[in-house]
Enzyme design. Sequence first.
Site, mmCIF file in Angstrom:
data_model
loop_
_atom_site.group_PDB
_atom_site.id
_atom_site.type_symbol
_atom_site.label_atom_id
_atom_site.label_comp_id
_atom_site.label_asym_id
_atom_site.label_seq_id
_atom_site.Cartn_x
_atom_site.Cartn_y
_atom_site.Cartn_z
ATOM 1 N N HIS A 83 -7.572 9.691 4.653
ATOM 2 C CA HIS A 83 -7.159 8.639 5.582
ATOM 3 C C HIS A 83 -7.513 9.029 7.008
ATOM 4 O O HIS A 83 -7.684 10.195 7.320
ATOM 5 C CB HIS A 83 -5.650 8.419 5.486
ATOM 6 C CG HIS A 83 -5.226 7.785 4.208
ATOM 7 N ND1 HIS A 83 -4.119 8.197 3.499
ATOM 8 C CD2 HIS A 83 -5.755 6.770 3.483
ATOM 9 C CE1 HIS A 83 -3.975 7.457 2.417
ATOM 10 N NE2 HIS A 83 -4.956 6.576 2.386
ATOM 11 N N ASN A 94 -9.882 0.038 0.574
ATOM 12 C CA ASN A 94 -8.800 0.067 1.564
ATOM 13 C C ASN A 94 -9.333 0.388 2.955
ATOM 14 O O ASN A 94 -9.985 1.421 3.148
ATOM 15 C CB ASN A 94 -7.753 1.110 1.180
ATOM 16 C CG ASN A 94 -6.847 0.629 0.064
ATOM 17 O OD1 ASN A 94 -7.187 -0.290 -0.685
ATOM 18 N ND2 ASN A 94 -5.671 1.239 -0.051
ATOM 19 N N THR A 95 -9.045 -0.519 3.911
ATOM 20 C CA THR A 95 -9.600 -0.393 5.260
ATOM 21 C C THR A 95 -8.522 -0.654 6.300
ATOM 22 O O THR A 95 -8.027 -1.774 6.430
ATOM 23 C CB THR A 95 -10.747 -1.415 5.446
ATOM 24 O OG1 THR A 95 -11.666 -1.292 4.365
ATOM 25 C CG2 THR A 95 -11.435 -1.219 6.774
ATOM 26 N N ASP A 96 -8.169 0.396 7.037
ATOM 27 C CA ASP A 96 -7.150 0.288 8.089
ATOM 28 C C ASP A 96 -7.711 0.812 9.409
ATOM 29 O O ASP A 96 -7.736 0.106 10.411
ATOM 30 C CB ASP A 96 -5.920 1.116 7.671
ATOM 31 C CG ASP A 96 -4.767 0.948 8.638
ATOM 32 O OD1 ASP A 96 -3.820 1.747 8.579
ATOM 33 O OD2 ASP A 96 -4.809 0.021 9.466
ATOM 34 N N THR A 97 -8.207 2.029 9.413
ATOM 35 C CA THR A 97 -8.690 2.673 10.637
ATOM 36 C C THR A 97 -9.750 1.849 11.356
ATOM 37 O O THR A 97 -9.709 1.700 12.586
ATOM 38 C CB THR A 97 -9.233 4.075 10.318
ATOM 39 O OG1 THR A 97 -8.133 4.883 9.852
ATOM 40 C CG2 THR A 97 -9.838 4.741 11.528
ATOM 41 N N ASP A 105 0.834 -1.195 0.000
ATOM 42 C CA ASP A 105 0.000 0.000 0.000
ATOM 43 C C ASP A 105 0.872 1.251 0.000
ATOM 44 O O ASP A 105 1.893 1.299 0.675
ATOM 45 C CB ASP A 105 -0.858 -0.028 1.287
ATOM 46 C CG ASP A 105 -1.955 1.005 1.297
ATOM 47 O OD1 ASP A 105 -2.379 1.382 2.402
ATOM 48 O OD2 ASP A 105 -2.374 1.461 0.208
ATOM 49 N N HIS A 142 -9.554 4.669 -1.508
ATOM 50 C CA HIS A 142 -8.721 4.866 -0.322
ATOM 51 C C HIS A 142 -9.519 5.630 0.729
ATOM 52 O O HIS A 142 -10.548 6.219 0.437
ATOM 53 C CB HIS A 142 -7.445 5.640 -0.682
ATOM 54 C CG HIS A 142 -6.404 4.795 -1.323
ATOM 55 N ND1 HIS A 142 -5.251 4.417 -0.694
ATOM 56 C CD2 HIS A 142 -6.355 4.214 -2.549
ATOM 57 C CE1 HIS A 142 -4.516 3.672 -1.487
ATOM 58 N NE2 HIS A 142 -5.161 3.525 -2.630
HETATM 59 O O1 LIG Z 1 -6.709 4.136 2.286
HETATM 60 C C1 LIG Z 1 -6.382 3.494 3.276
HETATM 61 C C2 LIG Z 1 -7.389 3.213 4.384
HETATM 62 O O2 LIG Z 1 -7.688 4.396 5.035
HETATM 63 P P1 LIG Z 1 -8.628 4.422 6.347
HETATM 64 O O3 LIG Z 1 -8.773 3.021 6.873
HETATM 65 O O4 LIG Z 1 -7.909 5.312 7.299
HETATM 66 O O5 LIG Z 1 -9.961 4.985 5.906
HETATM 67 N N1 LIG Z 1 -5.109 3.006 3.379
HETATM 68 O O6 LIG Z 1 -4.288 3.130 2.319
HETATM 69 C C3 LIG Z 1 -4.627 2.376 4.614
HETATM 70 C C4 LIG Z 1 -3.445 3.154 5.197
HETATM 71 C C5 LIG Z 1 -3.790 4.584 5.507
HETATM 72 C C6 LIG Z 1 -3.712 4.908 7.003
HETATM 73 O O7 LIG Z 1 -4.905 4.678 7.672
HETATM 74 NA NA NA Z 2 -3.158 0.534 -2.041
HETATM 75 ZN ZN LIG Z 3 -4.714 4.892 1.263
#
Ligand SMILES: O=C(COP(=O)(O)O)N(O)CCCCO
Ligand code: NA
Ligand SMILES: [Zn+2]
Length: 311
Positions: free
Chosen positions: A184, A257-260, A88, A214
């Site tokens: 993000h 994309n899922t992190d938070t 990523d 993202h």
């Molecule tokens: O686009 C994302 C996911 O973003 P989010 O989970 O913060 O909405 N990412 O690329 C994950 C890393 C970013 C830091 O959180």
């Molecule tokens: Na990515």
């Molecule tokens: Zn991202």
Amino acid sequence: PYVNTKDILEKANKEYYAVAAFNINNLEFLQAIVEGGIEKKSPLIIETSEGAMKYAGMGDPLRGASLFVKMVREFADSLDIPIALHLDHGKNFNHIISAIKAGYSSVMIDASDKPLEENIKATKDIVRIAHAVGVSVEAELGKLAGIEDNVVSAESVLVNPDEAKYFVEETQVDFLAPAIGTSHGAFKFKGEAKLDYDRLKKVKELTNMPLVLHGASSVVQEMVEIAENYGADFGGSKGVPSDILKETVRLGINKVNTDTDLRMAFIAGLREFLHNNSKEFDPRKYMKTAKEYVKKVVSDRLELLGSANKA
Ligand SMILES: O=C(COP(=O)(O)O)N(O)CCCCO
Ligand code: NA
Ligand SMILES: [Zn+2]
């Protein structure tokens, strides 16, 4: 099985659903994500930032990349669901090459902060190398607002759909992340959540390729409340509401994309457990609730995005 990200996304593109890309930094998040994928019989994209590679490799990104490939392959090779590993926000050429060398399924070259022609040049360089060894490539057009890997871009720069068509033709990138108003982290919107559906629709029509969202975490209120019950301060946090997320999938988003959301779930479970178990010090026990909450958020998201039973 361990698969190429492109295979997962081509199927999702054809059948108009989306696959979550979940970030990991350690074993426990990977375990929880895999359990959710098994429960939902869903393909999974595991992704790591360059920072995660350095974190796992104790400063050495290639060692970290190699460790993540081994961990993910171990799970993937023993399961029926397809699992890919993605780098990523690759920004550093050497780190991107390290991920390719280590055996990642795909890499993102993120040169979205550069002028278009520079973004194209950087992306073409990576595409040439990655495609030579069967690795697929993601790039980003436009800019997310908020903190993006320590680069504070005050306001988001939304994607220009005509530029997107030119960009994909020039670069032959495999999947594209058009900026449509997300950012993000846990504080995505000051006021009402709003994304630019019109630009997304145009980018899909002009490129017909798998698209990436993202900054797609919803900031699950249930988890925020639990965390705040046990001392967290997440005041003002706001993510992408589920109905808006579903609309982006209907309009052609295929990788989310899922992190938070996973971070919030984990810390909620950890705070709750530690508050209620003053005598416990076995890491297999005190991270149990945290992992259960991450699995729950993963399972719900796979269901919401339509990838359940698509393995
Ligand atoms: O686009 C994302 C996911 O973003 P989010 O989970 O913060 O909405 N990412 O690329 C994950 C890393 C970013 C830091 O959180
Ligand atoms: Na990515
Ligand atoms: Zn991202």
